[in-house]
Design a protein around this motif. Structure first.
Motif, short mmCIF file in Angstrom:
data_model
loop_
_atom_site.label_atom_id
_atom_site.label_comp_id
_atom_site.label_asym_id
_atom_site.label_seq_id
_atom_site.Cartn_x
_atom_site.Cartn_y
_atom_site.Cartn_z
N GLU A 193 0.82 -1.20 0.00
CA GLU A 193 0.00 0.00 0.00
C GLU A 193 0.86 1.26 0.00
O GLU A 193 0.56 2.25 -0.68
N TYR A 194 1.94 1.23 0.77
CA TYR A 194 2.83 2.39 0.82
C TYR A 194 3.49 2.63 -0.55
O TYR A 194 3.63 3.78 -0.99
N GLN A 195 3.86 1.56 -1.22
CA GLN A 195 4.43 1.70 -2.56
C GLN A 195 3.40 2.29 -3.53
O GLN A 195 3.74 3.08 -4.43
N GLU A 196 2.14 1.91 -3.36
CA GLU A 196 1.08 2.50 -4.19
C GLU A 196 0.99 4.01 -3.96
O GLU A 196 0.83 4.78 -4.91
N PHE A 197 1.10 4.41 -2.71
CA PHE A 197 1.06 5.84 -2.39
C PHE A 197 2.22 6.57 -3.06
O PHE A 197 2.05 7.67 -3.61
N LEU A 198 3.40 6.00 -3.04
CA LEU A 198 4.57 6.65 -3.63
C LEU A 198 4.45 6.81 -5.14
O LEU A 198 5.16 7.63 -5.73
N SER A 199 3.56 6.05 -5.76
CA SER A 199 3.41 6.17 -7.22
C SER A 199 2.53 7.35 -7.62
O SER A 199 2.39 7.64 -8.80
N VAL A 200 1.95 8.06 -6.63
CA VAL A 200 1.05 9.19 -6.89
C VAL A 200 1.79 10.49 -6.64
O VAL A 200 2.44 10.68 -5.62
N ILE A 201 1.72 11.42 -7.60
CA ILE A 201 2.33 12.73 -7.46
C ILE A 201 1.31 13.69 -6.86
O ILE A 201 0.20 13.83 -7.38
N SER A 202 1.65 14.34 -5.75
CA SER A 202 0.70 15.14 -5.00
C SER A 202 0.63 16.57 -5.54
O SER A 202 1.56 17.05 -6.20
N PRO A 203 -0.46 17.31 -5.23
CA PRO A 203 -0.54 18.73 -5.60
C PRO A 203 0.61 19.55 -5.03
O PRO A 203 1.07 20.49 -5.69
N TRP A 204 1.09 19.23 -3.83
CA TRP A 204 2.21 19.96 -3.23
C TRP A 204 3.45 19.86 -4.13
O TRP A 204 4.15 20.86 -4.36
N GLU A 205 3.70 18.66 -4.62
CA GLU A 205 4.88 18.47 -5.48
C GLU A 205 4.75 19.25 -6.77
O GLU A 205 5.71 19.86 -7.24
N ARG A 206 3.55 19.24 -7.36
CA ARG A 206 3.37 19.98 -8.60
C ARG A 206 3.49 21.48 -8.38
O ARG A 206 4.03 22.21 -9.22
N GLU A 207 2.98 21.95 -7.26
CA GLU A 207 3.00 23.38 -7.00
C GLU A 207 4.41 23.89 -6.73
O GLU A 207 4.83 24.93 -7.25
N HIS A 208 5.18 23.17 -5.92
CA HIS A 208 6.45 23.70 -5.43
C HIS A 208 7.67 23.18 -6.18
O HIS A 208 8.75 23.79 -6.11
N LEU A 209 7.55 22.08 -6.90
CA LEU A 209 8.71 21.50 -7.55
C LEU A 209 8.69 21.67 -9.07
O LEU A 209 9.75 21.72 -9.69
N LEU A 210 7.51 21.76 -9.65
CA LEU A 210 7.40 21.75 -11.10
C LEU A 210 8.27 22.81 -11.75
O LEU A 210 9.04 22.52 -12.68
N MET A 211 8.23 24.03 -11.27
CA MET A 211 8.95 25.14 -11.90
C MET A 211 10.12 25.67 -11.07
O MET A 211 10.80 26.61 -11.50
N ASN A 212 10.37 25.06 -9.91
CA ASN A 212 11.36 25.65 -9.02
C ASN A 212 12.63 24.84 -8.84
O ASN A 212 13.64 25.38 -8.38
N VAL A 213 12.65 23.58 -9.19
CA VAL A 213 13.84 22.77 -8.90
C VAL A 213 14.56 22.42 -10.20
O VAL A 213 14.04 22.60 -11.30
#
Length: 453
Positions: free
Chosen positions: A433-453
């Motif tokens: 189940e934890y591995q299933e969770f890791l396969s999902v990209i969260s809104p936080w990641e898209r907001e803060h990482l998409l254009m900043n890293v």
């Protein structure tokens, strides 16, 4: 099933069916997450069957519907289990359109041996260990949950429900009767459904979150109380749906609100004398009292993965936010993970405040009782009582599910109490189940990482 089986129903079920024709029976069992699995059968067919079959794979399934590779050496062949009804659990399903009963079943293999990773069987195993020592464990769960606005889009934030006044439910209104009145129609249905099912509610209060309520149940037998929590989750959801809202038992559904717990109160009775073994002849604390607490302090870390079973569960353990961050114990101290409420000697009890409402009630109560049992059997003395605000102490709870599972896997003494095969299956399913969770990209990641890293 005996021909006269309806004549031996529990009183509440018999009263529900008085002068009515039973249409259907829901044959159910709790899986690892605590979801009701089973079959709905016509009443006439139920009267003819002594058992029914479901594949053992229901216990290998994650919350998303995928499967962990937990089937064992024979592989994933989905062997049929034999599910036999416990007719003492027969109760109404009063929200249905016809006259329906629910009956909890127990799972066995073809030789009649209880399936070791069925949650109800796990709890029965722990209770039997107490009884072998001449002890009768007693528990009382407290159920916290949120009533929220309908949420049809997982990407959308969860919002409080609209109250009777036409305003959204307000936060920071703990114990407010006005706030409880806002949910009056839902609460009325909860009471009505509970009465039809024969359940006694000790009280309903408004908690600190927006739309957050707490229901307390009377103390009693651990299996009976776990059955009631299992049933209550369903009846509360059904009551909410009647009034255009959702009931959620997520540990932390709303970011800026406190989480929802299932506090578990424990006491232990000497079966022969009927006396509470936590209180001595003069009313003082006994060795059993201190070693039960010592067991909780020593072994609860190894079962946090059971008490907090999802990635969301760990968002609840926040300093100064109504959930514990360590395993200190104190008297009448709600900042500690282990609390001793005010009471007389006969009702002396120990409260485990770590469990989330998202936990499977059978497994959570089993794990909590197992920790106390090991403490008493190994005579582990509690650490000194914590005085003051325990949020000022060190954190002692894992910050994520994977770390908690590492602790769970390492504690083989706990496996011996809960059952080694249960421990194996649970770990595999939860890691999947934890591995299933890791396969999902969260809104936080898209907001803060998409254009900043």
């Amino acid at each position: 099933m005996p021909k006269d089986w309806t004549e031996t129903l529990p009183p509440a079920a018999a009263a529900y069916l008085e002068d009515r024709r039973l249409d259907e029976v829901e044959c159910i069992i709790a899986d690892l997450p605590g979801i009701a699995r089973g079959k709905a059968v016509p009443a006439a067919k139920f009267a003819r069957q002594e058992y029914f079959h479901l594949p053992d794979s229901i216990f290998y399934q994650t919350i998303t519907g995928d499967w962990g590779e937990a089937a064992g050496e024979e592989g994933f062949i989905e062997r049929d289990m034999i599910l036999r009804p416990d007719m003492s659990t027969a109760t109404a399903a009063p929200w249905t359109g016809d006259w329906t009963l629910q009956v909890i079943h127990d799972a066995y293999d073809r030789t009649g041996t209880p399936i070791p990773f069925s949650p109800r069987n796990v709890l029965k195993r722990v209770v039997s260990l107490y009884r072998e020592q001449g002890w009768t464990p007693v528990v009382a769960p407290e159920m916290e949950f949120f009533l929220v606005a309908p949420n049809l889009d997982p990407a959308k934030r969860i919002e409080p429900m609209m109250g009777r006044s036409g305003r959204p439910a307000a936060a920071r209104q703990a114990y407010s009767m006005t706030a409880v009145d806002e949910f009056g129609p839902v609460i009325d249905d909860i009471y009505d459904f509970a009465e039809a099912q024969g359940f006694e509610i000790d009280g309903i209060t408004q908690e600190g979150g927006a739309g957050q309520l707490e229901i307390n149940l009377q103390h009693g037998d651990p299996v009976l109380l776990a059955d009631e929590v299992f049933y209550f989750k369903r009846l509360i959801r059904e009551a909410a749906l009647r009034h255009n809202c959702f009931a959620t038992f997520m540990a932390k559904p709303i970011a800026d609100e406190p989480g929802s717990a299932m506090h578990i109160h424990h006491s232990v009775i000497d079966t022969e004398t009927g006396k509470n073994i936590f209180a001595g002849p003069q009313g003082g604390d006994t060795d059993a009292f201190f070693t039960f607490i010592g067991g909780l302090q020593t072994y609860l870390p190894s079962v946090i993965a059971v008490l907090a079973p999802y990635v969301n569960s760990y968002r609840r353990y926040v300093r100064d936010n109504a959930a514990p961050i360590n395993l200190e114990w104190g008297r009448d101290n709600r900042t500690t993970g282990i609390r001793v409420p005010l009471s007389g000697p006969a009702s002396r009890r120990v409260e485990n405040r770590l469990t989330g409402m998202d936990a499977n009630p059978y497994l959570a109560i089993a794990a909590s009782l197992a920790a106390g049992y090991l403490g008493m059997m190994k005579e582990i003395r509690a650490e000194p009582q914590y005085r003051g605000d325990a949020y000022e102490g060190d954190e002692a709870i894992p910050h994520d599910l994977w770390s908690a599972l590492d602790l769970f896997d390492a504690e083989t003494e706990m496996h011996d109490v809960l059952g080694p095969d249960f421990a194996r299956v649970y770990s595999i399913v939860k890691r999947t189940e934890y591995q299933e969770f890791l396969s999902v990209i969260s809104p936080w990641e898209r907001e803060h990482l998409l254009m900043n890293v």
